[in-house]
Design an enzyme around this catalytic site. Structure first.
Site, mmCIF file in Angstrom:
data_model
loop_
_atom_site.group_PDB
_atom_site.id
_atom_site.type_symbol
_atom_site.label_atom_id
_atom_site.label_comp_id
_atom_site.label_asym_id
_atom_site.label_seq_id
_atom_site.Cartn_x
_atom_site.Cartn_y
_atom_site.Cartn_z
ATOM 1 N N GLU A 366 6.340 52.346 14.091
ATOM 2 C CA GLU A 366 5.814 50.986 14.252
ATOM 3 C C GLU A 366 4.299 50.980 14.298
ATOM 4 O OE1 GLU A 366 4.336 47.518 16.764
ATOM 5 O OE2 GLU A 366 4.120 49.691 17.024
ATOM 6 N N GLU A 367 3.730 52.000 14.973
ATOM 7 C CA GLU A 367 2.284 52.002 15.177
ATOM 8 C C GLU A 367 1.498 52.085 13.870
ATOM 9 O OE1 GLU A 367 1.065 51.082 17.749
ATOM 10 O OE2 GLU A 367 2.091 51.815 19.539
ATOM 11 N N ASP A 395 8.754 45.279 22.936
ATOM 12 C CA ASP A 395 7.885 46.383 22.542
ATOM 13 C C ASP A 395 7.306 46.961 23.833
ATOM 14 O OD1 ASP A 395 5.613 47.898 21.796
ATOM 15 O OD2 ASP A 395 5.208 46.683 20.041
ATOM 16 N N HIS A 495 -3.380 52.293 23.663
ATOM 17 C CA HIS A 495 -3.552 53.214 22.530
ATOM 18 C C HIS A 495 -4.506 54.375 22.822
ATOM 19 C CE1 HIS A 495 -1.974 50.414 19.067
ATOM 20 N NE2 HIS A 495 -1.112 50.556 20.063
#
Length: 690
Positions: A366-367, A395, A495
């Site tokens: 997904e990232e 998510d 992140h």
């Protein structure tokens, strides 16, 4: 009643090691999910992995990306940090990927530094207005304003050679913090923290747009792939940004461009003569990213429906992370595992089986751009469009522990409200999640009065292909923070290598009660969608959205359109038709609910509710976009909060002459919306009424 034990153990296990997409640890988690869901003890009926060969981007391990300040003779005066500070022993492991901009091209541009705020088109124009020659420069930009990749696209248009991106403490830490005021002593980002991310413009595998990335599919030549940043780009931490920005020469940046690095921000170009670097020093950005074909898997666990097994309630979460990913995505993966455990246990008892099928999905990659979910929707496009009742996405389950946050299409509002009214909110007091939620996010509804506000769905997670490409009613559920207490655009360690289990356990959700609240809310919604005789999708709730879009068009575009002999009359009629048919369908459902309706009658009505969202799709509406075909929720670049195609077209046509192609496009977009609304109204009429 949801017997959720602590979600702490699964979150700890999932985030124990970094699990970048396609890495060995990511594959270990594929096997963990597969084995757990295939185990007869799980109670699920079946489980399967679907593997795709997709194009991913990684930094070179042999040649790390570097950002240096270079003197006039080529000597390196100063180097930015290549890694984040190892504050807990977890940031220095061999599997921690160096900060990088995924899909940014390799290259070694060097030039004078300029500060370009958030890297929007307007920001670069402002620099040119200030008389700054951008040709061959390196632009320092901060996150926010536009998407990551757009910063590089905008920069390249103006001759910039390379881009640096950083997170300003004003946007993430509520101002500049002392190092001992950041993680591991608080939730704030340490100065060395760097936000990784995908800089690819689209979603899905870059080589196989609209096709699943399976062996038989056609793949584009790399030379023909679009959507990658055109120039080398590299993210850096704000401690390095401070070294660069606080030594810049030139005009003082506008007040709205200032931040919290502890110095006035100037525009450049180049460094000031009385700073830490010589005035003729330049910035060198050396990027050595590489593209690789890798295998990435989705894992599906299935509970078969007892009465309507061909109707699917999909629940998804992505599995891959940039580093440890305790928040993103492991908070959501823990909830996924807990829900499948609880429902599997119910099933195993033999006293319950849902009316419709429930599909649990763990998406891969997904990232890098929603790759796993997009490939799945491409491979099973027809089956999913014909059979999927709704898609529920979790998510990041917990951004923080103040209140619920839900984004979704209007028909899901009703089922979300019903579920949240019956679940106790974590924390002191005896409020329901609904009552707590309405205190933080609310709006005044002309139909219901004061209600919690649902956000709209963009393209930030795996719901995007389901709503924009397939037209499936979708929602995204999370717990989040109190906006009055922080200006952070997202949780601070997003992140970075500091998104660890201890970060969640100590600062985001001690005791994991907000994780449980999300699990209970999502579980209740799954049960209502899979078990209700009549689908709890309230299509008349679309009427409010359509009416607000229409009013915005009338008030903000009406006079302009009239000047060009374009009438909103057909749009007014189409909205009124929809409102009437939605209300009439609601009355027919209410009447049937009072009696003992024939199951086939109910099935026909449910199909009308399920298929309404599909009527808003027009795959030719936005040819310049990819996958966006929903005429109500496509990307809006125009300033008027109305139908996106109409808003965007008017924005582009505003300064052109009548009869131009731009005004023809306004008329086309208006026709597209009118046709969609009339089609939607027709779908809601009694099925025998042709």
């Amino acid at each position: 009643c949801w017997p959720c034990p602590s979600l702490c153990p699964p979150c700890r296990e999932l985030s124990r090691e970094p699990h970048l997409a396609s890495s060995p640890r990511d594959e270990d988690l594929v096997q963990l999910l597969l084995q757990r869901w295939k185990d007869p003890e799980s109670g699920l009926d079946s489980a399967e992995a679907f593997t795709y060969e997709v194009l991913l981007s990684f930094p070179s391990q042999e040649q790390p990306n570097v950002v240096d300040i270079v003197g006039p003779t080529g000597d390196i005066i100063h180097s930015c940090h290549r890694t984040e500070e190892n504050v807990t022993g977890e940031q220095g492991g061999p599997d921690v990927v160096q900060p990088y901009a995924a899909y940014a091209p390799s290259g070694t541009p060097q030039g004078l530094l300029v500060y370009a705020n958030r890297g929007t088109e307007e920001d670069f124009k402002e620099l040119q207005t200030q008389g700054i020659n951008l040709e061959g420069t390196i632009a320092l930009t901060r996150y926010g304003g536009v998407g990551r990749g757009a910063k590089a696209v905008n920069a390249a248009k103006h001759g910039v050679a390379g881009v640096l991106v950083y997170t300003d403490p004003a946007d993430i830490n509520d101002g500049l913090r002392l190092p001992n005021e950041t993680f591991p002593n608080s939730w704030y980002l340490p100065p060395s923290g760097v936000e990784r991310g995908s800089y690819y413009k689209y979603f899905g595998d870059p080589l196989t747009p609209y096709l699943p990335a399976i062996p038989s599919s056609f793949r584009l030549d790399l030379a023909n792939v679009s959507g990658f940043p055109p120039i080398p780009t590299q993210p850096i931490g704000f401690q390095d940004a401070r070294d660069l920005l606080c030594n810049l020469n030139g005009t003082l940046a506008p007040a709205t461009w200032q931040g919290a690095l502890g110095c006035p921000y100037s525009l450049g170009p180049g460094f000031r003569p009385d700073g830490n670097f010589s005035a003729d020093s330049q910035v060198n950005v050396s990027v050595y990213n590489r593209l690789e074909l890798r295998n990435s898997s989705n894992v599906l666990g299935i509970i078969r429906g007892a009465v309507e097994p061909d109707r699917y309630v999909l629940y998804g979460n992505h599995r891959d992370s940039w580093v440890h990913g305790a928040v993103d995505p492991s908070s959501g993966t823990a909830v996924l595992l807990e829900l499948s455990r609880v429902l599997g246990t119910l099933l195993k008892k033999g006293t319950w089986r849902p009316r419709r099928s429930i599909v649990f999905a763990s998406w891969g990659a997904e990232e890098f751009g929603l790759i796993g979910s997009t490939e799945f929707t491409e491979e099973f496009f027809n089956k999913l469009q014909e059979r999927t009742v709704a898609y529920i996405n979790v998510d990041i389950a917990v951004f923080a522990n103040a209140t619920l946050r839900v984004q979704g299409t209007p028909p899901v509002q009703s089922v979300v409200f019903s579920a949240t009214k019956e679940i106790r909110s974590p924390g002191p007091g005896d409020l329901s999640i609904y009552d707590n939620w309405i205190q933080y996010f609310n709006r005044s509804s002309p139909v219901y009065g004061l209600v919690p506000s649902l956000g709209s769905l963009g393209a930030g997670s795996d719901y995007a292909p389901f709503i924009h490409f397939l037209g499936i009613s979708s929602m995204d559920i999370a717990y989040t923070y109190d906006r009055s207490k922080t200006s952070a655009r997202i949780y601070p360690t997003y992140h970075t290598a500091f998104d660890t289990f201890d970060y969640v356990d100590k600062f985001l959700d001690p005791g994991f009660s907000s994780h449980q609240a999300v699990a209970r809310t999502a579980g209740s919604i799954i049960l209502r969608l899979s078990d209700s005789f009549f689908l709890p999708l309230k299509v008349s709730d679309y009427s409010e959205t359509l009416r607000s879009f229409l009013q915005a068009a009338q008030e903000d575009l009406g006079a302009l359109l009239e000047q060009h002999s374009i009438s909103l009359g057909p749009l007014v009629t189409a909205v009124e038709k929809f409102e009437a048919e939605a209300a009439a369908l609601g009355q027919r459902i209410s009447a049937l609910q009072k009696g003992s309706p024939d199951p086939l009658q109910v099935r026909m009505l449910n199909d009308q509710l399920m298929l309404l969202e599909r009527t808003f799709l027009n795959p030719r509406a936005f040819p310049e976009e990819r996958y966006y075909s929903h005429v109500l929720w496509a990307t809006r670049t125009g300033s008027v909060a109305t139908f996106p195609g109409l808003s965007n077209a008017c924005s582009r046509a505003r300064d052109t002459a009548s009869g131009s192609e731009a005004w023809a496009e306004v008329q086309r977009q208006l026709s597209i919306v009118v046709t969609a609304l009339e089609g939607a109204a027709a779908t809601l009429r009694p099925v025998a009424d042709l």
